[in-house]
Scaffold this motif. Structure first.
Motif, PDB file in Angstrom:
ATOM      1  N   ILE A 151     -59.835 -61.371 -10.203  1.00 48.36           N
ATOM      2  CA  ILE A 151     -59.288 -62.416  -9.333  1.00 48.36           C
ATOM      3  C   ILE A 151     -59.468 -62.031  -7.869  1.00 48.36           C
ATOM      4  O   ILE A 151     -59.930 -62.829  -7.049  1.00 48.36           O
ATOM      5  CB  ILE A 151     -57.788 -62.647  -9.619  1.00 48.36           C
ATOM      6  CG1 ILE A 151     -57.574 -63.022 -11.084  1.00 48.36           C
ATOM      7  CG2 ILE A 151     -57.229 -63.720  -8.692  1.00 48.36           C
ATOM      8  CD1 ILE A 151     -56.112 -63.059 -11.505  1.00 48.36           C
ATOM      9  N   TYR A 173     -63.060 -62.202  -6.901  1.00 52.20           N
ATOM     10  CA  TYR A 173     -63.472 -63.609  -6.818  1.00 52.20           C
ATOM     11  C   TYR A 173     -63.032 -64.210  -5.489  1.00 52.20           C
ATOM     12  O   TYR A 173     -63.807 -64.879  -4.806  1.00 52.20           O
ATOM     13  CB  TYR A 173     -62.862 -64.388  -7.985  1.00 52.20           C
ATOM     14  CG  TYR A 173     -63.083 -65.881  -7.917  1.00 52.20           C
ATOM     15  CD1 TYR A 173     -64.257 -66.449  -8.395  1.00 52.20           C
ATOM     16  CD2 TYR A 173     -62.125 -66.727  -7.358  1.00 52.20           C
ATOM     17  CE1 TYR A 173     -64.469 -67.825  -8.332  1.00 52.20           C
ATOM     18  CE2 TYR A 173     -62.324 -68.098  -7.288  1.00 52.20           C
ATOM     19  CZ  TYR A 173     -63.498 -68.643  -7.775  1.00 52.20           C
ATOM     20  OH  TYR A 173     -63.702 -69.998  -7.699  1.00 52.20           O
ATOM     21  N   LEU A 187     -50.384 -63.074 -16.038  1.00 50.88           N
ATOM     22  CA  LEU A 187     -51.794 -63.228 -16.412  1.00 50.88           C
ATOM     23  C   LEU A 187     -52.314 -61.956 -17.081  1.00 50.88           C
ATOM     24  O   LEU A 187     -53.275 -61.995 -17.837  1.00 50.88           O
ATOM     25  CB  LEU A 187     -52.659 -63.539 -15.181  1.00 50.88           C
ATOM     26  CG  LEU A 187     -52.517 -64.933 -14.565  1.00 50.88           C
ATOM     27  CD1 LEU A 187     -53.402 -65.053 -13.341  1.00 50.88           C
ATOM     28  CD2 LEU A 187     -52.860 -66.017 -15.574  1.00 50.88           C
ATOM     29  N   PRO A 190     -59.071 -64.744 -16.356  1.00 54.59           N
ATOM     30  CA  PRO A 190     -58.030 -64.488 -15.354  1.00 54.59           C
ATOM     31  C   PRO A 190     -58.236 -65.309 -14.085  1.00 54.59           C
ATOM     32  O   PRO A 190     -57.274 -65.809 -13.505  1.00 54.59           O
ATOM     33  CB  PRO A 190     -58.181 -62.995 -15.034  1.00 54.59           C
ATOM     34  CG  PRO A 190     -58.975 -62.417 -16.148  1.00 54.59           C
ATOM     35  CD  PRO A 190     -59.811 -63.516 -16.712  1.00 54.59           C
ATOM     36  N   ILE A 191     -59.488 -65.458 -13.678  1.00 53.61           N
ATOM     37  CA  ILE A 191     -59.757 -66.181 -12.431  1.00 53.61           C
ATOM     38  C   ILE A 191     -59.399 -67.655 -12.589  1.00 53.61           C
ATOM     39  O   ILE A 191     -58.714 -68.242 -11.748  1.00 53.61           O
ATOM     40  CB  ILE A 191     -61.239 -66.057 -12.019  1.00 53.61           C
ATOM     41  CG1 ILE A 191     -61.623 -64.587 -11.852  1.00 53.61           C
ATOM     42  CG2 ILE A 191     -61.502 -66.833 -10.734  1.00 53.61           C
ATOM     43  CD1 ILE A 191     -63.113 -64.363 -11.666  1.00 53.61           C
ATOM     44  N   LEU A 229     -57.426 -69.082 -14.772  1.00 57.65           N
ATOM     45  CA  LEU A 229     -55.976 -69.248 -14.925  1.00 57.65           C
ATOM     46  C   LEU A 229     -55.254 -69.062 -13.598  1.00 57.65           C
ATOM     47  O   LEU A 229     -54.295 -69.772 -13.285  1.00 57.65           O
ATOM     48  CB  LEU A 229     -55.444 -68.252 -15.960  1.00 57.65           C
ATOM     49  CG  LEU A 229     -55.359 -68.731 -17.402  1.00 57.65           C
ATOM     50  CD1 LEU A 229     -54.272 -69.785 -17.552  1.00 57.65           C
ATOM     51  CD2 LEU A 229     -56.656 -69.268 -17.946  1.00 57.65           C
ATOM     52  N   TYR A 230     -55.713 -68.098 -12.819  1.00 58.73           N
ATOM     53  CA  TYR A 230     -55.116 -67.865 -11.499  1.00 58.73           C
ATOM     54  C   TYR A 230     -55.258 -69.107 -10.625  1.00 58.73           C
ATOM     55  O   TYR A 230     -54.307 -69.544  -9.979  1.00 58.73           O
ATOM     56  CB  TYR A 230     -55.788 -66.665 -10.834  1.00 58.73           C
ATOM     57  CG  TYR A 230     -55.362 -66.430  -9.404  1.00 58.73           C
ATOM     58  CD1 TYR A 230     -54.217 -65.702  -9.105  1.00 58.73           C
ATOM     59  CD2 TYR A 230     -56.103 -66.943  -8.342  1.00 58.73           C
ATOM     60  CE1 TYR A 230     -53.824 -65.490  -7.796  1.00 58.73           C
ATOM     61  CE2 TYR A 230     -55.721 -66.737  -7.025  1.00 58.73           C
ATOM     62  CZ  TYR A 230     -54.578 -66.006  -6.758  1.00 58.73           C
ATOM     63  OH  TYR A 230     -54.190 -65.808  -5.453  1.00 58.73           O
ATOM     64  N   LEU A 231     -56.459 -69.681 -10.618  1.00 59.33           N
ATOM     65  CA  LEU A 231     -56.690 -70.871  -9.796  1.00 59.33           C
ATOM     66  C   LEU A 231     -55.784 -72.010 -10.249  1.00 59.33           C
ATOM     67  O   LEU A 231     -55.199 -72.721  -9.428  1.00 59.33           O
ATOM     68  CB  LEU A 231     -58.162 -71.299  -9.869  1.00 59.33           C
ATOM     69  CG  LEU A 231     -59.159 -70.329  -9.223  1.00 59.33           C
ATOM     70  CD1 LEU A 231     -60.591 -70.751  -9.533  1.00 59.33           C
ATOM     71  CD2 LEU A 231     -58.952 -70.242  -7.711  1.00 59.33           C
ATOM     72  N   ARG A 238     -52.887 -71.743 -11.935  1.00 58.03           N
ATOM     73  CA  ARG A 238     -51.482 -71.434 -11.647  1.00 58.03           C
ATOM     74  C   ARG A 238     -51.188 -71.488 -10.147  1.00 58.03           C
ATOM     75  O   ARG A 238     -50.035 -71.621  -9.741  1.00 58.03           O
ATOM     76  CB  ARG A 238     -51.114 -70.059 -12.216  1.00 58.03           C
ATOM     77  CG  ARG A 238     -51.041 -70.075 -13.726  1.00 58.03           C
ATOM     78  CD  ARG A 238     -50.432 -68.809 -14.288  1.00 58.03           C
ATOM     79  NE  ARG A 238     -50.322 -68.902 -15.739  1.00 58.03           N
ATOM     80  CZ  ARG A 238     -49.719 -67.995 -16.495  1.00 58.03           C
ATOM     81  NH1 ARG A 238     -49.163 -66.931 -15.947  1.00 58.03           N
ATOM     82  NH2 ARG A 238     -49.656 -68.152 -17.800  1.00 58.03           N
ATOM     83  N   ASN A 276     -52.396 -67.481 -20.970  1.00 55.29           N
ATOM     84  CA  ASN A 276     -53.304 -66.903 -19.985  1.00 55.29           C
ATOM     85  C   ASN A 276     -54.684 -66.706 -20.596  1.00 55.29           C
ATOM     86  O   ASN A 276     -55.504 -65.955 -20.096  1.00 55.29           O
ATOM     87  CB  ASN A 276     -52.765 -65.582 -19.425  1.00 55.29           C
ATOM     88  CG  ASN A 276     -52.665 -64.504 -20.483  1.00 55.29           C
ATOM     89  OD1 ASN A 276     -52.897 -64.758 -21.658  1.00 55.29           O
ATOM     90  ND2 ASN A 276     -52.303 -63.306 -20.070  1.00 55.29           N
ATOM     91  N   LEU A 295     -64.416 -75.910 -11.442  1.00 58.98           N
ATOM     92  CA  LEU A 295     -63.329 -75.315 -10.662  1.00 58.98           C
ATOM     93  C   LEU A 295     -63.720 -73.896 -10.246  1.00 58.98           C
ATOM     94  O   LEU A 295     -63.657 -73.529  -9.073  1.00 58.98           O
ATOM     95  CB  LEU A 295     -62.047 -75.288 -11.515  1.00 58.98           C
ATOM     96  CG  LEU A 295     -60.876 -74.467 -10.980  1.00 58.98           C
ATOM     97  CD1 LEU A 295     -60.278 -75.106  -9.736  1.00 58.98           C
ATOM     98  CD2 LEU A 295     -59.786 -74.301 -12.047  1.00 58.98           C
ATOM     99  N   LEU A 296     -64.154 -73.108 -11.218  1.00 66.68           N
ATOM    100  CA  LEU A 296     -64.534 -71.710 -10.972  1.00 66.68           C
ATOM    101  C   LEU A 296     -65.657 -71.604  -9.943  1.00 66.68           C
ATOM    102  O   LEU A 296     -65.637 -70.737  -9.075  1.00 66.68           O
ATOM    103  CB  LEU A 296     -64.986 -71.070 -12.294  1.00 66.68           C
ATOM    104  CG  LEU A 296     -65.482 -69.629 -12.244  1.00 66.68           C
ATOM    105  CD1 LEU A 296     -64.321 -68.665 -12.012  1.00 66.68           C
ATOM    106  CD2 LEU A 296     -66.215 -69.247 -13.529  1.00 66.68           C
TER     107      LEU A 296
END
Lengths: 401, 401
Positions: free
Chosen positions: A252, A255, A382, B251-252, B254-256, B258, B285, B311-312
């Motif tokens: 993350i 990124y 996460l 993780p990326i 899901l982070y975006l 969340r 997650n 999105l990514l």
């Protein structure tokens, strides 16, 4: 009612912490113990090995009566900000009589004298500091030599080498700054230094304990932590909720950096460190390597980790300016005895007490700081292997013992 | 000079692909083969198992003369967008005489008739489609039944069940739409369906091959891929550059989500799918679970994966409107023979040919689409275990055979 305040991370709670707690109670003769504790991310600029509720449970099992969360904004910042946030929070409870903190030094007088100079900055100190900075010394070194010069006490150099002394000085500075009536005490730390990587002696450092868990598994640390810590950790790991490491957030953070996410609004970003970080992010996808590539005398690993965490957790530096300390009291857990002190706090404090998170918007006037805690938990989970829901702050019960 | 164009992903290149290539050359009697190939992310809405250069190498080893990258904007979109981008790109080379694509159907006439109706939308088709949609059918089903109705051909239902037929129809639609002079051919596919998960028969699907690699390791697929594919994959995995899976970006993504990163500017986001995705992101997650929690008859797994990838990769839906197909020709690799055709393209095309990425800004007038390819590579290499630098597009040599 005599209440002791302590400032902790318990990452995880080990025998040295237990010793400090017992000695503090003996020394201050307080009836109640209130701990202000880091939440899911800690002052080293890392996630905690297990979440804040599990560590609050350790605290209660160790004899703490009430555990209050230090907002992540302060918990993941410099020693100065960390200490200010924690002391301000303890003071705002309006029930704390003493603070006891561990230090390698053990001599409160000496730490207090240093704190006075740093806070008041007398002209000769200021002059010496400026001179030293002019020579190109790092701020820490320039400050150290200026202190030695104005006090004539060369042993101060050694005092400033260890992190618990530095934190202790910051606690004292903060108490003086807010003119708190809380009386400070210090307990001389025994056993390994905070930063020691070796698991040895009577007391091992939390750092060495985490390292041993990572490399050898939980069994390796059983002589260094109380039984309840061991059980809580074992249960957490079995449930896939930890151990959590900075590494887990590597993709993350990388990124965000490779996306060119701005760093300019992050506390402590200056002197081109942002470009250095971006450049490192183009050379590796591993956060450990990124930190190695970026660190320097001026920007230590810990400063860089703070910057990366504030990027991850979306902590804007303006929060430090626009808030003068925490503006809420978030209760993580309490014992039977803790109920009494919590009632007392409710009577006396001017800050909202958050026991039901769902009500936070109506309770906290400016909830930007609190929302960073909520987001920090969403990010933290996460890294879970199980039960990785978000909004855990809304669902997780308060820990009661 | 007779040049054949093919549209491929080679994820990875297997025996079925080899068969298709050989049959296409036999059928069209073309002298040169130009492949438009997905880059680091593919039409299933996933990262490719190995990067675009390694897959370009496979293509050249299989007998392709020139490999051109399909911009990630098109490569990771619907069948319609994918096909339009690829056909437009082939057409804009100005040297392609025929296109040959594999289909389960094998009957060009039939596919072409469907393409005509879909493109021209005669009144009776439109009426039937509207009626079916009014009954609450999904768009795919409504379209299928409308086609059956206006043609009286019930076998069309079966034709529209398989993804290579659907892609084939889209290629034909695109050719007609841009009034291309390229002549289409289709080769009846042999062996497993595209989506088959079983590794069996003479030809296994790329899906089953990737699955076998994930579950059993590279050795398990040696009967289904050419030797050169096996060697290229083995070398890549040994160097820590793959296999790359969607899971690696979990993780990326899901982070975006969340973080509440907006989804409204993403292609195909409508009807509240954004809220459904946010909600799922608060419950897990894990990206596989997230997709399971979100998918429906209307929003298939593949549509959701496209949304998550956009999105990514920060692909804004306005790119589809503001660009009418790719506006550059990015060369990934060529054979000796490929040099000749590349020279010919240089003479005839109006698009900039990108062989040195460093020059892209001066060569491409509006480089927003190209910059998505660059960013996609920066994200892709986050999943590497080694040599995970960013800006790989600037450093990686063109593959020459």
């Amino acid at each position: 009612m005599e209440a002791l305040g302590i400032i902790v991370e318990y990452n995880p709670l080990h025998n040295g912490h237990l010793y400090h707690l017992e000695e503090s109670i003996k020394l201050t003769k307080c009836q109640y113990v209130v701990a202000v504790m880091s939440g899911n991310f800690v002052q080293r600029g890392e996630p905690a090995i297990v979440d804040k509720w599990k560590r609050a449970e350790m605290a209660l099992k160790a004899g703490v009566d009430l555990v209050i969360e230090l907002p992540v904004v302060y918990a993941t910042s410099t020693a100065e900000n960390f200490a200010y946030g924690a002391v301000k929070l303890l003071d705002s409870l309006k029930v704390i009589d003493c603070i006891a903190f561990g230090s390698e030094e053990g001599d409160l007088e000496k730490l207090s004298k240093i704190a006075d100079i740093l806070l008041e900055e007398p002209p000769d100190y200021k002059r010496a500091l400026k001179e030293n900075l002019g020579k190109g010394l790092t701020f820490a070194k320039a400050r150290e030599l200026a202190l030695v010069k104005v006090t004539g006490d060369e042993s101060i150099s050694k005092t400033l080498q260890t992190s618990n002394n530095i934190l202790g000085i910051e606690y004292l500075k903060a108490l003086k700054k807010i003119k708190s009536s809380i009386v400070p005490f210090t307990i001389k730390r025994r056993g390994a230094l905070y930063t020691s990587l070796k698991l040895e002696g009577e007391f091992a450092s939390a750092t060495s304990i985490r390292k041993a868990i990572e490399e050898k598994g939980i069994k390796a640390v059983k002589n260094y932590v109380p039984d309840f810590t061991l059980k809580i950790l074992e249960r957490a790991f079995k449930e896939g909720q930890g151990p959590v490491y900075l590494q887990d957030f590597s993709p993350i953070i990388l990124y965000l950096l490779r996306s060119g996410h701005p760093l300019e609004n992050i506390f402590d970003v200056a002197e081109g460190i942002d470009n250095k970080i971006y450049k490192a992010a183009s050379m590796t996808n591993n956060i450990k390597d990124l930190i190695k590539l970026t660190k320097s005398k001026r920007y230590t690993e810990s400063r860089i980790r703070h910057i990366l965490l504030h990027l991850l957790l979306k902590i804007d530096k303006k929060l430090f300016k626009e808030f003068d300390g925490p503006n809420y009291i978030r209760v993580l857990g309490f014992s039977e005895k803790g109920k009494t002190i919590l009632k007392e706090i409710k009577k006396k404090t001017e800050l909202p007490i958050i026991t039901k998170v769902a009500q936070y918007k109506s309770k906290i006037e400016d909830s930007r700081m609190f929302e960073r805690d909520l987001f920090a938990t969403d990010v933290y989970t996460l890294a879970y292997k199980n039960f990785a829901i978000s909004k855990l702050d809304f669902f997780h019960p308060i820990i009661k013992l």
